[in-house]
Design a protein around this motif. Sequence first.
Motif, PDB file in Angstrom:
ATOM      1  N   VAL A  27       1.055  -1.213  -0.212  1.00 54.60           N
ATOM      2  CA  VAL A  27       0.192   0.025  -0.108  1.00 54.60           C
ATOM      3  C   VAL A  27       1.005   1.286  -0.022  1.00 54.60           C
ATOM      4  O   VAL A  27       1.968   1.198   0.563  1.00 54.60           O
ATOM      5  CB  VAL A  27      -0.969  -0.145   1.302  1.00 54.60           C
ATOM      6  N   GLN A  28       0.439   2.262  -0.757  1.00 49.11           N
ATOM      7  CA  GLN A  28       1.225   3.505  -0.976  1.00 49.11           C
ATOM      8  C   GLN A  28       0.607   4.478   0.430  1.00 49.11           C
ATOM      9  O   GLN A  28      -0.535   4.532   0.422  1.00 49.11           O
ATOM     10  CB  GLN A  28       1.187   4.327  -2.166  1.00 49.11           C
ATOM     11  N   LEU A  29       1.696   4.851   1.294  1.00 45.92           N
ATOM     12  CA  LEU A  29       1.120   5.325   2.524  1.00 45.92           C
ATOM     13  C   LEU A  29       1.599   6.772   2.547  1.00 45.92           C
ATOM     14  O   LEU A  29       2.800   7.148   2.106  1.00 45.92           O
ATOM     15  CB  LEU A  29       1.672   4.710   3.888  1.00 45.92           C
ATOM     16  N   ARG A  30       0.828   7.674   2.931  1.00 48.80           N
ATOM     17  CA  ARG A  30       1.347   8.992   3.021  1.00 48.80           C
ATOM     18  C   ARG A  30       0.706   9.813   4.388  1.00 48.80           C
ATOM     19  O   ARG A  30       0.010   9.195   5.357  1.00 48.80           O
ATOM     20  CB  ARG A  30       0.303   9.913   2.135  1.00 48.80           C
ATOM     21  N   ASN A  31       1.640  10.628   4.901  1.00 48.55           N
ATOM     22  CA  ASN A  31       1.429  11.036   6.265  1.00 48.55           C
ATOM     23  C   ASN A  31       0.019  11.481   6.533  1.00 48.55           C
ATOM     24  O   ASN A  31      -0.340  12.613   5.576  1.00 48.55           O
ATOM     25  CB  ASN A  31       2.513  12.278   6.492  1.00 48.55           C
ATOM     26  N   ALA A  32      -0.359  11.339   7.680  1.00 48.78           N
ATOM     27  CA  ALA A  32      -1.929  11.904   7.832  1.00 48.78           C
ATOM     28  C   ALA A  32      -2.019  12.810   8.963  1.00 48.78           C
ATOM     29  O   ALA A  32      -2.925  13.351   9.535  1.00 48.78           O
ATOM     30  CB  ALA A  32      -2.798  10.839   7.694  1.00 48.78           C
ATOM     31  N   GLY A  33      -0.688  13.020   9.660  1.00 46.97           N
ATOM     32  CA  GLY A  33      -0.572  14.051  10.994  1.00 46.97           C
ATOM     33  C   GLY A  33      -0.987  13.157  12.066  1.00 46.97           C
ATOM     34  O   GLY A  33      -1.254  12.030  11.920  1.00 46.97           O
ATOM     35  N   GLY A  34      -0.233  13.638  13.167  1.00 41.40           N
ATOM     36  CA  GLY A  34      -0.684  12.872  14.427  1.00 41.40           C
ATOM     37  C   GLY A  34       0.027  11.497  14.630  1.00 41.40           C
ATOM     38  O   GLY A  34      -0.370  10.425  15.391  1.00 41.40           O
ATOM     39  N   GLY A  35       1.242  11.211  13.868  1.00 37.80           N
ATOM     40  CA  GLY A  35       2.001   9.991  13.766  1.00 37.80           C
ATOM     41  C   GLY A  35       1.195   9.026  13.049  1.00 37.80           C
ATOM     42  O   GLY A  35       1.608   7.801  13.239  1.00 37.80           O
ATOM     43  N   SER A  36       0.178   9.337  12.087  1.00 40.53           N
ATOM     44  CA  SER A  36      -0.391   8.136  11.489  1.00 40.53           C
ATOM     45  C   SER A  36      -0.176   8.472   9.980  1.00 40.53           C
ATOM     46  O   SER A  36       0.221   9.440   9.468  1.00 40.53           O
ATOM     47  CB  SER A  36      -2.097   8.519  11.688  1.00 40.53           C
ATOM     48  N   LEU A  37      -0.457   7.410   9.270  1.00 37.00           N
ATOM     49  CA  LEU A  37      -0.200   7.205   7.745  1.00 37.00           C
ATOM     50  C   LEU A  37      -1.551   6.673   7.097  1.00 37.00           C
ATOM     51  O   LEU A  37      -2.326   6.176   7.949  1.00 37.00           O
ATOM     52  CB  LEU A  37       0.988   6.080   7.560  1.00 37.00           C
ATOM     53  N   LYS A  38      -1.833   7.042   6.132  1.00 34.00           N
ATOM     54  CA  LYS A  38      -3.034   6.747   5.399  1.00 34.00           C
ATOM     55  C   LYS A  38      -2.865   6.157   4.006  1.00 34.00           C
ATOM     56  O   LYS A  38      -1.809   6.518   3.327  1.00 34.00           O
ATOM     57  CB  LYS A  38      -4.007   7.867   5.305  1.00 34.00           C
ATOM     58  N   GLY A  39      -3.609   5.408   3.398  1.00 33.70           N
ATOM     59  CA  GLY A  39      -3.471   4.907   1.943  1.00 33.70           C
ATOM     60  C   GLY A  39      -5.000   4.223   1.498  1.00 33.70           C
ATOM     61  O   GLY A  39      -5.825   3.959   2.435  1.00 33.70           O
ATOM     62  N   LEU A  40      -4.851   3.875   0.412  1.00 32.78           N
ATOM     63  CA  LEU A  40      -6.280   3.137  -0.045  1.00 32.78           C
ATOM     64  C   LEU A  40      -6.174   1.568   0.406  1.00 32.78           C
ATOM     65  O   LEU A  40      -5.249   0.989   0.453  1.00 32.78           O
ATOM     66  CB  LEU A  40      -6.239   3.222  -1.552  1.00 32.78           C
TER      67      LEU A  40
END
Length: 613
Positions: A27-40
């Motif tokens: 999964v391609q992950l991106r920084n979501a702030g607060g120490g979390s990462l997000k992706g599809l």
Amino acid sequence: MAGRINEEDIAQIRERSRIDDVIRGYVQLRNAGGGSLKGLCPFHDEKTPSFTVTPSRGFYYCFGCGEGGDVITFLQRQQNLSFVEAVQVLADRAGIVLRIDDDGQPGQQPGLRKRVLEANQAAQEFFSGQLDSAEAVEARRFLNGRDFDRAAAQQFTVGYAPRHGQALRQTLRGKGFDDTVLKAAGLIRDGGRDFFTGRVLWPIRDSAQAVLGFGARRIYDDDRLPAKYINTPESPVYKKSHVLYGLDLARREIGRRSQAVIVEGYTDVMAAHLSGVTTAVASCGTAFGEDHARLLQRLMGSSDGLHGEVIFTFDGDKAGQAAALKVFKGDHNFTAQTYVAVEPSGLDPCDLRMQQGDAAVRELVARRVPLYRFVMSNIAKSYDLDRADGRLSAAREGAELVGSIRDQSLVTQYLRELAGVLGMDVEDVRREAQRVARRGQHAEPPRNEPPPEDAASSPDPDWPRPDDPALRLERDTLKLMLQFPLTFDTAWNAVTADDFTHPGYQAVFRLISSVPFGEGWTDQLRSQAPNDLVRQLLVALLVEPLLRVPDEGYSLAYSSRLRLTHVTRDIAQVKSRLQRTDPLKDPTGHRAQFAQLTELEMLRKKLQSVSLG
């Protein structure tokens, strides 16, 4: 694998396998702030990322489909692996040698399993290379005679074992493998002679692509072993009742399509896959059994039993009929629907492909019939239906068959079919089915069925919506408790389960308050969760971001607000009872309720003050 993986090793694997590094491979992950990462999310189709990874806590969670867990869970779900297989993959990735604890038996030599797998991989490369040798002309002739060209042999990594008694042993010893490892892997015999000689070989892999052993076919008339097929003996990694040939190739399609096609041999698996039936597997050196069924059920992931299908290919002769009946007797091992694909000519998939082409193999599977119907027709053939007692006996045996059908909405239709096959009145057949059902009510429940879950410990089946404003305070308080437990006192700031209104949140808090905080606390919470709903809700709360990094004052204010809402509800209830109580007729009750109201009002003011910081 016999025994259990050492718990310390599992903990070390979780510690050394960064969940974001593993997931980034899929999964391609991106920084979501607060120490979390997000992706599809890789587990369902979505356009807006809702798949969240929190590396600091080692968890992932998708707010779209509800999938969540740790790095081991992710690999299980993504690669269709068992827990043990996922642990083994991560151990190899992290360079950790697993220790196996055998109950009541000496532990397995540390690192032996890893060395056995390495030896098997080296052996597979040796055997594959030998297929091009001058000596292997008979092996190539065997494959060509079954319409398998060189590309097919390479696709399935088919190999050849030289007739020289120690060719493999000498090669692998030169690569650093000693006889202890080679014997443990089942690659050499006690005297040092190669286990496989002068045979065509197929590597047998698990769903994680590791080579567990080999299956070998006789091709020379003067072979000292008369058996047409021999397999790797039981080893630290090869258990014939737990392996399926072709699983490494079919596992993704089995999971995607919720379908598994069971054929009888290695060449049948090759023929099926080359023909487009990419869910085909075969048992290795043993009959298809309960462990195989459980393995396939896990890979298919079908829980309701109406969408997955397991298709067995049998001949139409007596042997095929007997095999179908044996499978039917073990049909309770599946929650998927079971079918039989019968080739009237008696050809197996390999011969069918050779004589009639790829389309004929696909058509064989497409013509599948429900297993119950196949067995029911054979029951009818075993009785003299021209005699009344023959029809009655067939009806009784067939009624037992119908009584085992999972989809009860189809029972009436199947009873009509049975009546039609037997030439009986449908009501007579129905009465026999009712007699069978009454007998079954007095029988003991199947031992493999889990006990009913304690209703008192099970939360409401309705999942609490993350965006429900009425439950926002409850959700945020639990997030604080789980993500920053040290900002609360040992009594969780006097919060109780009754402060939560949603049964799911109540269940999570009961779990939190019952497990003492310490090292590996979140892992203990997950392992002690009463059911999957609580476990998934727990993971969601662990990874969902907070508005800010809290301190003790912040957490105290939040927990006080939660308690304040509970106290406010209690005040409203007491006021309602007080209004309905006549002070002249029930002075004692009126005074008690007034005193309770006064006490609650004092607590409310105190909590209001604390909740404002």
